[in-house]
Every structure is written in C-alpha cells, then in structure tokens.
Design a protein around this motif. Sequence first.
Motif, PDB file in Angstrom:
ATOM      1  N   VAL A 184      57.825  50.617  59.858  1.00 28.77           N
ATOM      2  CA  VAL A 184      57.375  50.261  58.512  1.00 28.77           C
ATOM      3  C   VAL A 184      56.681  48.909  58.570  1.00 28.77           C
ATOM      4  CG1 VAL A 184      58.076  49.762  56.130  1.00 28.77           C
ATOM      5  CG2 VAL A 184      59.280  51.524  57.433  1.00 28.77           C
ATOM      6  N   ALA A 185      55.502  48.843  57.964  1.00 33.36           N
ATOM      7  CA  ALA A 185      54.797  47.566  57.785  1.00 33.36           C
ATOM      8  C   ALA A 185      54.863  47.236  56.300  1.00 33.36           C
ATOM      9  CB  ALA A 185      53.350  47.682  58.253  1.00 33.36           C
ATOM     10  N   ARG A 186      55.073  45.970  55.998  1.00 31.60           N
ATOM     11  CA  ARG A 186      55.143  45.538  54.602  1.00 31.60           C
ATOM     12  C   ARG A 186      54.133  44.425  54.374  1.00 31.60           C
ATOM     13  NH1 ARG A 186      59.645  47.881  52.458  1.00 31.60           N
ATOM     14  NH2 ARG A 186      61.266  48.487  53.926  1.00 31.60           N
ATOM     15  N   LEU A 187      53.461  44.493  53.232  1.00 28.81           N
ATOM     16  CA  LEU A 187      52.507  43.462  52.873  1.00 28.81           C
ATOM     17  C   LEU A 187      52.454  43.325  51.365  1.00 28.81           C
ATOM     18  CD1 LEU A 187      48.936  44.851  52.977  1.00 28.81           C
ATOM     19  CD2 LEU A 187      50.725  46.128  54.111  1.00 28.81           C
ATOM     20  N   SER A 188      51.880  42.227  50.913  1.00 21.32           N
ATOM     21  CA  SER A 188      51.708  41.989  49.489  1.00 21.32           C
ATOM     22  C   SER A 188      50.232  41.710  49.246  1.00 21.32           C
ATOM     23  CB  SER A 188      52.558  40.794  49.050  1.00 21.32           C
ATOM     24  OG  SER A 188      52.397  40.567  47.668  1.00 21.32           O
ATOM     25  N   LEU A 189      49.640  42.473  48.329  1.00 18.81           N
ATOM     26  CA  LEU A 189      48.232  42.308  47.972  1.00 18.81           C
ATOM     27  C   LEU A 189      48.102  42.318  46.461  1.00 18.81           C
ATOM     28  CD1 LEU A 189      46.585  44.858  50.445  1.00 18.81           C
ATOM     29  CD2 LEU A 189      46.640  42.372  50.693  1.00 18.81           C
ATOM     30  N   ASP A 190      47.442  41.336  45.923  1.00 18.23           N
ATOM     31  CA  ASP A 190      47.219  41.251  44.475  1.00 18.23           C
ATOM     32  C   ASP A 190      48.497  41.485  43.674  1.00 18.23           C
ATOM     33  OD1 ASP A 190      44.660  40.391  44.340  1.00 18.23           O
ATOM     34  OD2 ASP A 190      43.799  42.254  43.599  1.00 18.23           O
ATOM     35  N   GLY A 191      49.602  40.934  44.161  1.00 16.97           N
ATOM     36  CA  GLY A 191      50.867  41.049  43.460  1.00 16.97           C
ATOM     37  C   GLY A 191      51.606  42.356  43.664  1.00 16.97           C
ATOM     38  N   LEU A 192      51.050  43.266  44.474  1.00 11.03           N
ATOM     39  CA  LEU A 192      51.714  44.544  44.760  1.00 11.03           C
ATOM     40  C   LEU A 192      52.456  44.452  46.082  1.00 11.03           C
ATOM     41  CD1 LEU A 192      49.019  47.257  43.957  1.00 11.03           C
ATOM     42  CD2 LEU A 192      51.071  46.753  42.653  1.00 11.03           C
ATOM     43  N   ASN A 193      53.702  44.904  46.082  1.00 17.35           N
ATOM     44  CA  ASN A 193      54.444  45.051  47.329  1.00 17.35           C
ATOM     45  C   ASN A 193      54.106  46.423  47.892  1.00 17.35           C
ATOM     46  OD1 ASN A 193      55.823  42.567  47.290  1.00 17.35           O
ATOM     47  ND2 ASN A 193      57.199  43.384  45.746  1.00 17.35           N
ATOM     48  N   ILE A 194      53.571  46.435  49.105  1.00 16.87           N
ATOM     49  CA  ILE A 194      53.095  47.666  49.723  1.00 16.87           C
ATOM     50  C   ILE A 194      53.889  47.931  50.990  1.00 16.87           C
ATOM     51  CG2 ILE A 194      51.094  48.835  50.741  1.00 16.87           C
ATOM     52  CD1 ILE A 194      49.346  46.970  48.961  1.00 16.87           C
ATOM     53  N   ALA A 195      54.363  49.170  51.127  1.00 19.15           N
ATOM     54  CA  ALA A 195      55.035  49.613  52.344  1.00 19.15           C
ATOM     55  C   ALA A 195      54.133  50.646  53.022  1.00 19.15           C
ATOM     56  CB  ALA A 195      56.387  50.219  52.031  1.00 19.15           C
ATOM     57  N   VAL A 196      54.015  50.530  54.327  1.00 20.36           N
ATOM     58  CA  VAL A 196      53.183  51.448  55.113  1.00 20.36           C
ATOM     59  C   VAL A 196      54.084  52.099  56.147  1.00 20.36           C
ATOM     60  CG1 VAL A 196      51.156  51.665  56.601  1.00 20.36           C
ATOM     61  CG2 VAL A 196      51.191  49.908  54.808  1.00 20.36           C
ATOM     62  N   THR A 197      54.116  53.424  56.133  1.00 20.11           N
ATOM     63  CA  THR A 197      54.929  54.172  57.087  1.00 20.11           C
ATOM     64  C   THR A 197      54.173  55.429  57.487  1.00 20.11           C
ATOM     65  OG1 THR A 197      57.146  55.038  57.525  1.00 20.11           O
ATOM     66  CG2 THR A 197      56.204  55.538  55.375  1.00 20.11           C
ATOM     67  N   HIS A 198      54.600  56.030  58.585  1.00 21.11           N
ATOM     68  CA  HIS A 198      53.938  57.265  58.998  1.00 21.11           C
ATOM     69  C   HIS A 198      54.474  58.457  58.214  1.00 21.11           C
ATOM     70  CE1 HIS A 198      51.542  59.911  61.373  1.00 21.11           C
ATOM     71  NE2 HIS A 198      52.608  60.571  61.818  1.00 21.11           N
ATOM     72  N   GLY A 199      55.765  58.516  58.034  1.00 22.02           N
ATOM     73  CA  GLY A 199      56.402  59.662  57.403  1.00 22.02           C
ATOM     74  C   GLY A 199      57.283  60.360  58.421  1.00 22.02           C
ATOM     75  N   PHE A 200      58.183  61.177  57.921  1.00 21.02           N
ATOM     76  CA  PHE A 200      59.169  61.797  58.799  1.00 21.02           C
ATOM     77  C   PHE A 200      59.720  63.039  58.129  1.00 21.02           C
ATOM     78  CE2 PHE A 200      60.620  58.180  56.388  1.00 21.02           C
ATOM     79  CZ  PHE A 200      61.631  58.704  55.605  1.00 21.02           C
ATOM     80  N   GLY A 201      60.247  63.905  58.941  1.00 20.24           N
ATOM     81  CA  GLY A 201      60.836  65.139  58.434  1.00 20.24           C
ATOM     82  C   GLY A 201      59.813  66.243  58.269  1.00 20.24           C
ATOM     83  N   PRO A 202      60.253  67.375  57.721  1.00 23.59           N
ATOM     84  CA  PRO A 202      59.332  68.493  57.490  1.00 23.59           C
ATOM     85  C   PRO A 202      58.189  68.050  56.576  1.00 23.59           C
ATOM     86  CG  PRO A 202      61.613  69.165  57.091  1.00 23.59           C
ATOM     87  CD  PRO A 202      61.621  67.683  57.282  1.00 23.59           C
ATOM     88  N   ARG A 203      56.992  68.502  56.882  1.00 19.87           N
ATOM     89  CA  ARG A 203      55.816  68.035  56.139  1.00 19.87           C
ATOM     90  C   ARG A 203      55.937  68.226  54.633  1.00 19.87           C
ATOM     91  NH1 ARG A 203      51.197  67.174  59.944  1.00 19.87           N
ATOM     92  NH2 ARG A 203      52.151  67.492  61.958  1.00 19.87           N
ATOM     93  N   SER A 204      56.543  69.304  54.199  1.00 16.05           N
ATOM     94  CA  SER A 204      56.673  69.548  52.762  1.00 16.05           C
ATOM     95  C   SER A 204      57.607  68.552  52.077  1.00 16.05           C
ATOM     96  CB  SER A 204      57.165  70.973  52.500  1.00 16.05           C
ATOM     97  OG  SER A 204      58.471  71.142  53.034  1.00 16.05           O
TER      98      SER A 204
END
Length: 155
Positions: free
Chosen positions: A71-91
């Motif tokens: 997980v990457a975390r950043l803050s832009l224009d007052g938004l807390n943003i989390a970046v992840t690939h995802g996991f588990g069954p696609r649905s």
Amino acid sequence: MLLAVISDSHLGAPSPWLESVYTRHLAGADALVHCGDITAESVWAFFLQHPNFHACLGNCDWTLGSQLQPVARLSLDGLNIAVTHGFGPRSEVPRRVAQALGPEADLVCFGHTHARYFSDEHGALLVNPGSLAEGSLALLTLEPGRRPACRFVDI
C-alpha cells in the motif's frame, strides 16, 4: 490538480509505445500513481522520471519487492489517497479494498482486475484505471472540497 492513475502495465521494458503514452497522458499530470504489476525494474525506473510518482507492489512485481510496499499512501489537495493492487477473487476486489483501506482514505486507487471502475458504492470512493497494457488509464481532477471527477482514457 490532475491525478493520472495507471495499473497493470505488464511490460518487460520501456517501449516507444510507453514513451508516447507517457508524453501524451502522464507527463503533464500533477501526480502519477501506479496500482501495481509494473513487472520490470526498467519500467519502474522509467516512471520514476515523473516528479510526483507513487506506486505499490502488485502480485506480478517479483523483482520490485524491495522497492515497493503493498500500500502506498499520499495526500493531494487535502485528500488522503491509498494505492493498492487489490487481492482476492476479481469480483470481490472493490469490496475488499474498500473495507481494508476505505476507512482511512478519501480515495482508494486499485488495479488487479484489469476492469475500469469508479464508484463509492462500497462506502469509499474507488477508482480502477483498467490495464495500461490493454490500453486504459484514468485521469482524475482533484479540487479541494469537491468529489474528484474521473475520465477514463482509451490509448
């Protein structure tokens, strides 16, 4: 502020096609995030040319484990943003990333499914740009106090 979101590039090395995509759609963004599956150190190094580049570890990023986190975390224009690939069954990926990261983030960017997605139906604002390798990316316009606007781009 313009946020470019990409995922699942699945390239073995930078190519003229990638250079063209970068020049036309990514270089001018205020921030660039990659939601995993970069797959090659040379491609990761290519994206590092962006002055505000952030990325997370994908399930196909075997050689990048020492450089990237799940997980990457950043803050832009007052938004807390989390970046992840995802996991588990696609649905189940949208629900799972919303549950895992949504409580702490205003926006969760994810990949893995190769399917475009922009919704807050799972209790968090989620975006999946689709797969860069399959010709898709997302551009989000961020403005303080407003819900981000998302535009998907066919490459």
